[in-house]
Design a protein around this motif. Sequence first.
Motif, short mmCIF file in Angstrom:
data_model
loop_
_atom_site.label_atom_id
_atom_site.label_comp_id
_atom_site.label_asym_id
_atom_site.label_seq_id
_atom_site.Cartn_x
_atom_site.Cartn_y
_atom_site.Cartn_z
N SER A 34 29.24 10.95 64.54
CA SER A 34 30.65 11.00 64.95
C SER A 34 30.77 11.74 66.28
O SER A 34 29.92 12.56 66.62
N PHE A 35 31.84 11.44 66.99
CA PHE A 35 32.07 12.02 68.32
C PHE A 35 33.48 12.57 68.40
O PHE A 35 34.41 11.98 67.86
N GLU A 36 33.63 13.68 69.10
CA GLU A 36 34.94 14.28 69.33
C GLU A 36 35.23 14.29 70.82
O GLU A 36 34.36 14.62 71.62
N TYR A 37 36.47 13.95 71.17
CA TYR A 37 36.93 13.95 72.55
C TYR A 37 37.87 15.13 72.73
O TYR A 37 38.76 15.33 71.90
N ASP A 38 37.68 15.89 73.79
CA ASP A 38 38.64 16.95 74.08
C ASP A 38 38.64 17.24 75.58
O ASP A 38 37.90 16.62 76.34
N GLU A 39 39.49 18.15 75.98
CA GLU A 39 39.63 18.54 77.38
C GLU A 39 39.86 17.32 78.29
O GLU A 39 39.32 17.24 79.38
N VAL A 40 40.68 16.38 77.81
CA VAL A 40 41.03 15.22 78.65
C VAL A 40 42.07 15.69 79.65
O VAL A 40 43.05 16.33 79.28
N GLU A 41 41.84 15.37 80.91
CA GLU A 41 42.73 15.87 81.96
C GLU A 41 42.88 14.84 83.07
O GLU A 41 41.91 14.20 83.48
N ILE A 42 44.11 14.70 83.55
CA ILE A 42 44.41 13.88 84.73
C ILE A 42 44.71 14.85 85.86
O ILE A 42 45.56 15.73 85.72
N TYR A 74 41.73 2.86 79.80
CA TYR A 74 42.69 1.76 79.79
C TYR A 74 43.93 2.15 80.57
O TYR A 74 44.25 3.33 80.69
N VAL A 75 44.67 1.11 81.05
CA VAL A 75 45.90 1.32 81.80
C VAL A 75 46.96 0.35 81.29
O VAL A 75 46.65 -0.78 80.90
N ARG A 76 48.21 0.81 81.31
CA ARG A 76 49.35 -0.07 81.03
C ARG A 76 50.41 0.17 82.08
O ARG A 76 50.82 1.31 82.32
N ASP A 77 50.86 -0.91 82.71
CA ASP A 77 51.96 -0.86 83.67
C ASP A 77 53.25 -0.86 82.85
O ASP A 77 53.54 -1.81 82.14
N MET A 78 54.01 0.23 82.93
CA MET A 78 55.18 0.39 82.06
C MET A 78 56.37 -0.50 82.45
O MET A 78 57.09 -0.96 81.59
N ALA A 127 54.99 0.18 92.83
CA ALA A 127 55.22 1.59 92.49
C ALA A 127 55.83 1.66 91.10
O ALA A 127 56.46 0.71 90.64
N GLY A 128 55.62 2.80 90.43
CA GLY A 128 56.21 2.97 89.11
C GLY A 128 55.32 3.78 88.20
O GLY A 128 54.38 4.45 88.64
N ASP A 129 55.63 3.72 86.91
CA ASP A 129 54.91 4.49 85.90
C ASP A 129 53.82 3.65 85.24
O ASP A 129 54.03 2.47 84.93
N PHE A 130 52.69 4.32 84.99
CA PHE A 130 51.55 3.69 84.35
C PHE A 130 51.02 4.64 83.27
O PHE A 130 50.85 5.83 83.54
N ASP A 131 50.78 4.11 82.08
CA ASP A 131 50.11 4.90 81.05
C ASP A 131 48.62 4.85 81.29
O ASP A 131 48.04 3.77 81.48
N ILE A 132 47.99 6.01 81.29
CA ILE A 132 46.53 6.14 81.40
C ILE A 132 46.04 6.53 80.01
O ILE A 132 46.52 7.51 79.43
N SER A 137 37.88 2.67 71.37
CA SER A 137 38.00 1.21 71.37
C SER A 137 39.42 0.90 71.85
O SER A 137 40.20 1.81 72.12
N SER A 138 39.74 -0.38 71.92
CA SER A 138 41.07 -0.75 72.42
C SER A 138 42.20 -0.33 71.48
O SER A 138 43.35 -0.24 71.89
N THR A 139 41.88 -0.05 70.23
CA THR A 139 42.91 0.40 69.29
C THR A 139 42.74 1.85 68.86
O THR A 139 43.63 2.41 68.22
N ASP A 140 41.63 2.46 69.19
CA ASP A 140 41.38 3.87 68.84
C ASP A 140 41.54 4.73 70.10
O ASP A 140 40.57 5.19 70.69
N ILE A 141 42.79 4.90 70.52
CA ILE A 141 43.12 5.64 71.73
C ILE A 141 43.29 7.12 71.35
O ILE A 141 44.07 7.44 70.47
N VAL A 142 42.55 7.99 72.02
CA VAL A 142 42.58 9.42 71.69
C VAL A 142 43.42 10.24 72.68
O VAL A 142 43.69 11.40 72.42
N PHE A 143 43.83 9.61 73.80
CA PHE A 143 44.59 10.33 74.83
C PHE A 143 45.46 9.35 75.58
O PHE A 143 45.02 8.23 75.89
N LYS A 144 46.71 9.76 75.87
CA LYS A 144 47.60 8.92 76.67
C LYS A 144 48.57 9.81 77.42
O LYS A 144 49.20 10.69 76.83
N GLU A 145 48.66 9.62 78.74
CA GLU A 145 49.65 10.29 79.58
C GLU A 145 50.13 9.31 80.63
O GLU A 145 49.44 8.35 80.97
#
Length: 169
Positions: A34-42, A74-78, A127-132, A137-145
Amino acid sequence: MPYYYNHKLKSGGTPIAYHFGSNYPFGYGLSYTSFEYDEVEIKDHKLEQEGSVEVTVSVRNSGPLAGHEVIQLYVRDMVSSLVRPIRELKGFSKLYLEPGEQKTVRFSLPVDMLNFTNRLHQRVVEAGDFDIMVGKSSTDIVFKETITVNGGTRILPRDWRMICEVEVI
């Protein structure tokens, strides 16, 4: 397979499949650890059109065995002038970690890679907002800002920046 929030069902005369997607999400895989993700920063949440999104994430093998993990960006254009996918893979890194070992991955995603092709067949960044998002995996997202790209609509030059640089530090 890209997921669109307004996907169409099959055409008339064919059986309707109310499910959408595949049996396993993109990036799905089995591991004996198993793996743990932490200290995610933009680094910067407000960027200019010529900038890059800098994302760092620490990954630790928290299981009893050595193993590989693929960290995905992953990215999403809001808000866009055209319908966009809800999740686009822009970068990834495969790490091998011994039990208890930790490494940090840095993604440098050029704003140019937030582009799409408009109705005039031009490759543009709006220009605009984007979720990073960072995920396993594509459904196991551990961080979003959310980040904001300033400026107007920019038509990309022929040689636009199309590589997300990835560094393991």
